[in-house]
Write a protein that holds these residues in place. Structure first.
Motif, PDB file in Angstrom:
ATOM      1  N   ILE A   1       0.855  -1.194   0.000  1.00  0.00           N
ATOM      2  CA  ILE A   1       0.000   0.000   0.000  1.00  0.00           C
ATOM      3  C   ILE A   1       0.889   1.242   0.000  1.00  0.00           C
ATOM      4  CG2 ILE A   1      -1.786   1.283   1.241  1.00  0.00           C
ATOM      5  CD1 ILE A   1      -2.532  -1.402   2.623  1.00  0.00           C
TER       6      ILE A   1
ATOM      7  N   SER B   1       0.894   5.779  -1.135  1.00  0.00           N
ATOM      8  CA  SER B   1       0.008   6.938  -1.268  1.00  0.00           C
ATOM      9  C   SER B   1       0.136   7.534  -2.667  1.00  0.00           C
ATOM     10  CB  SER B   1       0.348   8.006  -0.221  1.00  0.00           C
ATOM     11  OG  SER B   1       1.412   8.822  -0.666  1.00  0.00           O
TER      12      SER B   1
ATOM     13  N   TYR C   1      -7.828   4.577   3.388  1.00  0.00           N
ATOM     14  CA  TYR C   1      -6.697   3.795   3.869  1.00  0.00           C
ATOM     15  C   TYR C   1      -7.136   2.681   4.806  1.00  0.00           C
ATOM     16  CZ  TYR C   1      -2.315   2.982   6.541  1.00  0.00           C
ATOM     17  OH  TYR C   1      -1.223   2.427   7.168  1.00  0.00           O
TER      18      TYR C   1
ATOM     19  N   LEU D   1      -6.881  -1.421   4.391  1.00  0.00           N
ATOM     20  CA  LEU D   1      -6.269  -2.286   5.402  1.00  0.00           C
ATOM     21  C   LEU D   1      -7.236  -3.371   5.873  1.00  0.00           C
ATOM     22  CD1 LEU D   1      -4.394   0.384   7.557  1.00  0.00           C
ATOM     23  CD2 LEU D   1      -3.304  -1.450   6.255  1.00  0.00           C
TER      24      LEU D   1
ATOM     25  N   SER E   1      -0.551  -6.462   5.278  1.00  0.00           N
ATOM     26  CA  SER E   1       0.032  -5.819   4.104  1.00  0.00           C
ATOM     27  C   SER E   1       1.346  -5.126   4.464  1.00  0.00           C
ATOM     28  CB  SER E   1      -0.949  -4.792   3.526  1.00  0.00           C
ATOM     29  OG  SER E   1      -2.076  -5.420   2.969  1.00  0.00           O
TER      30      SER E   1
ATOM     31  N   VAL F   1       2.965  -1.469   4.078  1.00  0.00           N
ATOM     32  CA  VAL F   1       2.644  -0.070   3.790  1.00  0.00           C
ATOM     33  C   VAL F   1       3.942   0.696   3.596  1.00  0.00           C
ATOM     34  CG1 VAL F   1       1.523   2.021   4.643  1.00  0.00           C
ATOM     35  CG2 VAL F   1       0.550  -0.233   5.190  1.00  0.00           C
TER      36      VAL F   1
ATOM     37  N   VAL G   1       5.053   4.600   2.644  1.00  0.00           N
ATOM     38  CA  VAL G   1       4.557   5.953   2.383  1.00  0.00           C
ATOM     39  C   VAL G   1       5.628   7.003   2.647  1.00  0.00           C
ATOM     40  CG1 VAL G   1       2.131   5.441   2.857  1.00  0.00           C
ATOM     41  CG2 VAL G   1       3.630   6.151   4.723  1.00  0.00           C
TER      42      VAL G   1
ATOM     43  N   ILE H   1      -0.758   6.814  10.426  1.00  0.00           N
ATOM     44  CA  ILE H   1      -0.624   5.796   9.382  1.00  0.00           C
ATOM     45  C   ILE H   1      -0.050   4.509   9.967  1.00  0.00           C
ATOM     46  CG2 ILE H   1       0.705   5.190   7.312  1.00  0.00           C
ATOM     47  CD1 ILE H   1       0.356   8.144   6.424  1.00  0.00           C
TER      48      ILE H   1
ATOM     49  N   ALA I   1      -1.944   0.825  10.514  1.00  0.00           N
ATOM     50  CA  ALA I   1      -1.342  -0.344   9.873  1.00  0.00           C
ATOM     51  C   ALA I   1      -1.125  -1.463  10.882  1.00  0.00           C
ATOM     52  CB  ALA I   1      -0.027   0.040   9.216  1.00  0.00           C
TER      53      ALA I   1
ATOM     54  N   SER J   1      -0.166  -5.017   9.817  1.00  0.00           N
ATOM     55  CA  SER J   1       0.640  -4.654   8.662  1.00  0.00           C
ATOM     56  C   SER J   1       1.927  -3.970   9.101  1.00  0.00           C
ATOM     57  CB  SER J   1      -0.163  -3.734   7.731  1.00  0.00           C
ATOM     58  OG  SER J   1      -1.292  -4.417   7.200  1.00  0.00           O
TER      59      SER J   1
ATOM     60  N   VAL K   1       5.141  -1.180   8.242  1.00  0.00           N
ATOM     61  CA  VAL K   1       5.245   0.148   7.613  1.00  0.00           C
ATOM     62  C   VAL K   1       6.696   0.559   7.372  1.00  0.00           C
ATOM     63  CG1 VAL K   1       4.638   2.600   7.773  1.00  0.00           C
ATOM     64  CG2 VAL K   1       3.132   0.865   8.781  1.00  0.00           C
TER      65      VAL K   1
END
Length: 393
Positions: A103, A105, A143, A147, A153, A155, A157, A173, A177, A182, A184
């Motif tokens: 994921i 942005s 977002y 999710l 996932s 992420v 960004v 964010i 997540a 998830s 990041v």
């Protein structure tokens, strides 16, 4: 006030407003690299003579400086790279292939788009994009829906948009997540020049860092990796300085960070990057943020007075870059004329073509500031823009 620390401003009469592309380097950073090459030039982590030991110590000192600068827990969590592009490619190649969904942005730099394409991901397979509203704000409702539908996932960004200066709420964010199990990664290419980052307070999993956008040398950056993920990271490349034992049947690697830093590193660059971080620490982010916000607001006020100017977002939750166009005038022509008047800005898509396409434009005029910029720089910019507009109208 701070220009005296930067030789570029002593040797040039250019008004430098392209800091999102690269920042200028203070004398202490330049001196540290010259000193390495002149006084103790040797390879690191190999030989045992005194200059080699000093080079290794200085190199590892920079790792410790960066660890403390971003409040990482361990030196092992800091891996030196060429910069954010390599850091993102490293994670994409070494960690994320087993994730069904990545994921990102809609404000990403190409460095956080193309590596996912190289994995065969696109909008119909394995890649999701969180859109922004008409003011370029991150859409948190979309977002969270992504999710919910795609837990576990990866992420990835940006923190601060290089094209528009928009600041993403990366704390929120990251929290969302993690709520959906998830992981990041934050592209912090534009971050450390403007604001403090605390990786433990953010609870970020990966942080990609640029040296040359943080008053350090080109060709150096770093990747922060939260300790729990190190065991699942595979080396991006291997070779000299990464191994524990080798024969023709098998190889065993060293622990992090060394197994991830193959070959001879940019030793002078890493040492210089450490000096840049020390320089920022001496000035302090409180001073940097106060100066920058003041100059950024002044820039916006003065630009807003120009005729037929088009902005794409307001300046709430923004810093560094301000992008705009003028109706019926090519941004390329503006860039050419300002160069003739010794004002350095950037025009074009700023390695962010997808958001430009969404906005229906080929690119923008981008002015990007740092803490050494002042009102005089902005006044010279405005004078040059007025003259350019007179010529082009």
């Amino acid at each position: 006030m701070f220009k005296k620390d930067f030789p570029y401003f002593k040797n040039s009469d250019i008004v430098y407003l392209d800091n999102a592309a690269t920042t200028q380097k203070p004398q202490v950073v330049i001196d540290s690299q010259v000193e390495y090459y002149e006084k103790y030039c040797a390879n690191t982590h190999r030989s045992s003579f005194s200059d080699a030991n000093k080079a290794t110590q200085k190199y590892e000192d920079s790792r410790k400086i960066l660890k403390e600068f971003i409040n990482a827990s361990l030196n092992e969590e800091i891996i030196f790279t060429k910069g954010v592009s390599e850091s993102i490619n490293f994670v994409a190649s070494s960690f994320t292939r087993d994730y069904k969904t990545v994921i990102i942005s809609s404000l990403e730099h190409h460095s956080n788009i193309v590596p996912w394409h190289m994995q065969g991901r696109n909008l119909s397979q394995g890649l999701k994009v969180v859109n922004c509203d008409s003011n370029l704000n991150f859409d948190f409702e979309e977002y969270e829906n992504i999710l919910k539908e795609n837990p576990n996932s990866f992420v990835s960004v940006t923190h601060i948009s290089n094209a528009f200066g928009k600041i993403h709420d990366i704390k929120k964010i990251i929290e969302l997540a993690h709520k959906y199990e998830s992981v990041v990664m934050v592209d912090a290419a534009q971050s450390l020049a403007h604001t403090k980052i605390d990786v433990q307070e953010l609870d970020v999993d990966f942080l990609a860092i640029s040296g040359h956008k943080t008053f350090g040398p080109t060709g150096v950056g770093a990747l922060y990796v939260k300790q729990q993920h190190l065991k699942n990271m595979k080396p991006y490349q291997t070779g000299g300085a990464t191994i524990h034992e080798v024969d023709f049947n098998s190889s065993t690697l060293l622990d992090s960070p060394y197994k991830f830093e193959a070959g001879t590193q940019n030793i002078a660059g890493v040492i210089g990057f450490g000096e840049a971080l020390k320089y920022i620490t001496r000035i302090g982010y409180k001073n940097i943020e106060t100066i920058e916000k003041d100059v950024y607001n002044y820039l916006n006020e003065e630009l807003s007075k120009l005729p037929n100017i088009v902005f794409y977002n307001d300046i709430e939750n923004c810093i560094g870059s301000r992008s705009f166009n003028f109706k019926n005038i090519s941004h390329d022509d503006i860039g050419i004329l300002l160069d003739k008047m010794k004002v350095a800005i950037r025009v074009g898509h700023h390695c962010a073509q997808p958001i430009m396409k969404k906005l229906g434009i080929r690119g923008t005029i981008r002015v990007s500031t740092a803490f050494y910029n002042d009102y005089e720089d902005i006044n010279k910019l405005i004078k040059a823009l007025k003259k350019a507009l007179d010529i082009l109208n």
